[in-house]
Scaffold this motif. Structure first.
Motif, mmCIF file in Angstrom:
data_model
loop_
_atom_site.group_PDB
_atom_site.id
_atom_site.type_symbol
_atom_site.label_atom_id
_atom_site.label_comp_id
_atom_site.label_asym_id
_atom_site.label_seq_id
_atom_site.Cartn_x
_atom_site.Cartn_y
_atom_site.Cartn_z
ATOM 1 N N GLY A 50 0.819 -1.194 0.000
ATOM 2 C CA GLY A 50 0.000 0.000 0.000
ATOM 3 C C GLY A 50 0.859 1.253 0.000
ATOM 4 N N VAL A 51 0.508 2.231 -0.817
ATOM 5 C CA VAL A 51 1.305 3.441 -0.949
ATOM 6 C C VAL A 51 1.344 4.224 0.358
ATOM 7 N N THR A 52 0.212 4.309 1.031
ATOM 8 C CA THR A 52 0.133 5.112 2.256
ATOM 9 C C THR A 52 0.625 4.343 3.476
ATOM 10 N N THR A 53 0.161 3.113 3.628
ATOM 11 C CA THR A 53 0.450 2.355 4.848
ATOM 12 C C THR A 53 1.697 1.485 4.743
ATOM 13 N N GLY A 54 2.093 1.139 3.514
ATOM 14 C CA GLY A 54 3.199 0.210 3.348
ATOM 15 C C GLY A 54 2.818 -1.224 3.641
ATOM 16 N N ARG A 55 1.520 -1.457 3.844
ATOM 17 C CA ARG A 55 1.049 -2.808 4.151
ATOM 18 C C ARG A 55 1.040 -3.667 2.887
ATOM 19 N N LYS A 56 1.420 -4.923 3.029
ATOM 20 C CA LYS A 56 1.448 -5.824 1.881
ATOM 21 C C LYS A 56 0.050 -5.999 1.308
ATOM 22 N N ARG A 57 -0.050 -5.990 -0.021
ATOM 23 C CA ARG A 57 -1.316 -6.275 -0.682
ATOM 24 C C ARG A 57 -1.529 -7.780 -0.768
ATOM 25 N N ARG A 58 -2.783 -8.174 -0.737
ATOM 26 C CA ARG A 58 -3.145 -9.559 -0.980
ATOM 27 C C ARG A 58 -3.083 -9.798 -2.489
ATOM 28 N N CYS A 59 -2.588 -10.963 -2.885
ATOM 29 C CA CYS A 59 -2.372 -11.226 -4.314
ATOM 30 C C CYS A 59 -2.971 -12.560 -4.725
ATOM 31 N N GLY A 60 -3.406 -12.632 -5.973
ATOM 32 C CA GLY A 60 -3.967 -13.870 -6.501
ATOM 33 C C GLY A 60 -3.980 -13.862 -8.007
ATOM 34 N N TRP A 61 -4.521 -14.924 -8.571
ATOM 35 C CA TRP A 61 -4.582 -15.059 -10.023
ATOM 36 C C TRP A 61 -5.598 -14.087 -10.617
ATOM 37 N N LEU A 62 -5.468 -13.842 -11.904
ATOM 38 C CA LEU A 62 -6.370 -12.939 -12.619
ATOM 39 C C LEU A 62 -7.803 -13.473 -12.560
ATOM 40 N N ASP A 63 -8.733 -12.593 -12.198
ATOM 41 C CA ASP A 63 -10.145 -12.963 -12.052
ATOM 42 C C ASP A 63 -10.924 -12.412 -13.245
ATOM 43 N N LEU A 64 -11.169 -13.275 -14.228
ATOM 44 C CA LEU A 64 -11.863 -12.826 -15.436
ATOM 45 C C LEU A 64 -13.355 -12.646 -15.214
ATOM 46 N N VAL A 65 -13.920 -13.300 -14.212
ATOM 47 C CA VAL A 65 -15.339 -13.073 -13.882
ATOM 48 C C VAL A 65 -15.520 -11.634 -13.403
ATOM 49 N N LEU A 66 -14.649 -11.200 -12.530
ATOM 50 C CA LEU A 66 -14.690 -9.833 -12.028
ATOM 51 C C LEU A 66 -14.442 -8.829 -13.158
ATOM 52 N N LEU A 67 -13.473 -9.136 -14.026
ATOM 53 C CA LEU A 67 -13.168 -8.225 -15.130
ATOM 54 C C LEU A 67 -14.314 -8.137 -16.127
ATOM 55 N N LYS A 68 -14.981 -9.261 -16.341
ATOM 56 C CA LYS A 68 -16.112 -9.233 -17.276
ATOM 57 C C LYS A 68 -17.240 -8.363 -16.727
ATOM 58 N N TYR A 69 -17.417 -8.388 -15.429
ATOM 59 C CA TYR A 69 -18.413 -7.519 -14.801
ATOM 60 C C TYR A 69 -18.007 -6.056 -14.968
ATOM 61 N N ALA A 70 -16.731 -5.756 -14.753
ATOM 62 C CA ALA A 70 -16.244 -4.387 -14.939
ATOM 63 C C ALA A 70 -16.416 -3.942 -16.389
ATOM 64 N N HIS A 71 -16.198 -4.857 -17.326
ATOM 65 C CA HIS A 71 -16.382 -4.546 -18.747
ATOM 66 C C HIS A 71 -17.854 -4.271 -19.052
ATOM 67 N N MET A 72 -18.757 -5.052 -18.446
ATOM 68 C CA MET A 72 -20.188 -4.843 -18.658
ATOM 69 C C MET A 72 -20.613 -3.459 -18.179
ATOM 70 N N ILE A 73 -20.077 -3.028 -17.045
ATOM 71 C CA ILE A 73 -20.439 -1.740 -16.472
ATOM 72 C C ILE A 73 -19.845 -0.581 -17.264
ATOM 73 N N ASN A 74 -18.588 -0.727 -17.680
ATOM 74 C CA ASN A 74 -17.850 0.400 -18.254
ATOM 75 C C ASN A 74 -17.739 0.386 -19.774
ATOM 76 N N GLY A 75 -17.952 -0.751 -20.401
ATOM 77 C CA GLY A 75 -17.892 -0.815 -21.858
ATOM 78 C C GLY A 75 -16.519 -0.520 -22.411
ATOM 79 N N PHE A 76 -15.494 -1.299 -21.997
ATOM 80 C CA PHE A 76 -14.142 -1.056 -22.475
ATOM 81 C C PHE A 76 -14.060 -1.216 -23.990
ATOM 82 N N THR A 77 -13.333 -0.314 -24.627
ATOM 83 C CA THR A 77 -13.001 -0.501 -26.037
ATOM 84 C C THR A 77 -11.626 -1.138 -26.181
ATOM 85 N N ALA A 78 -10.854 -1.139 -25.124
ATOM 86 C CA ALA A 78 -9.556 -1.812 -25.099
ATOM 87 C C ALA A 78 -9.178 -2.053 -23.653
ATOM 88 N N LEU A 79 -8.320 -3.047 -23.445
ATOM 89 C CA LEU A 79 -7.882 -3.389 -22.102
ATOM 90 C C LEU A 79 -6.360 -3.367 -22.067
#
Length: 208
Positions: free
Chosen positions: A45-74
């Protein structure tokens, strides 16, 4: 007003998933994989310096973000963090009570209970930090980009590289050159891939 009416809509996402703080994180890797992603990606974290939690790419979450925002490119950032993995997993579906759910859950309680369905892709085991064009990426790295593009049905996926700890973006749009506090557009062959001279945030924030 939909984002497309404003102009091009660029979604910017890491080639893996991170989160700070508590809450549901279906693809989190609380193991050696997550630790390696965190250390290689310098995920704190930029402010706290606390380690971020990390994992594999979540395409279900990204597809939801794409539905909401209508990406023309990623724009996929920090792909080189995955250089050392012999296999790379991507989340392609959620299950609840052993049944596939067709959408991203709006309820946090449901999201906490999902069982993640992964596809496993071959890694590239090559340092891609010096790549300057899409064609210079190894075959498996190109396949990773194309897999994301096809799953999300985003017209163009734009893979960047990291250079001197700054993210540079391979955009399929006219070349931009930094001039003062803004970027001045210069003509290039239409929709050609290039490396921008600025970081991702700076590039997207200052394109006129």
């Amino acid at each position: 007003m939909p984002p497309q009416n404003v102009g091009e809509v660029y979604g910017v996402v890491k080639a893996y998933t991170t989160r700070v703080g508590i809450g549901a994180f279906p693809t989190e890797q609380d193991n050696d994989v997550g630790e390696l992603l965190q250390t290689r990606g310098k995920e704190v974290g930029v402010t706290t310096g606390r380690k971020r939690r990390c994992g594999w790419l979540d395409l279900v979450l990204l597809k939801y973000a794409h539905m909401i925002n209508g990406f023309t490119a990623l724009a996929l950032t920090k792909m080189d963090i995955l250089d050392v993995f012999p296999e790379i997993k991507v989340c392609v579906a959620y299950k609840v009570d052993n049944e596939l759910i067709p959408h991203f859950p709006a309820n946090q309680e449901v999201l906490q209970k999902v069982e993640v369905q992964y596809d496993t892709l071959p890694g590239w085991n090559t340092d891609i930090s010096t790549a300057r064009t899409f064609q210079e990426l190894p075959e498996n790295a190109q396949k990773y980009v194309r897999y994301v593009e096809e799953y999300l049905e985003v017209p163009d996926t734009l893979p960047p590289h990291r250079m001197f700890r700054r993210l540079s973006l391979l955009l399929k749009m006219p070349r931009t050159l930094k001039k003062g506090n803004y970027l001045e557009t210069k003509p290039n062959p239409p929709w050609s891939r290039y490396v921008s001279p600025a970081g991702v945030g700076e590039t997207l924030g200052r394109i006129r």
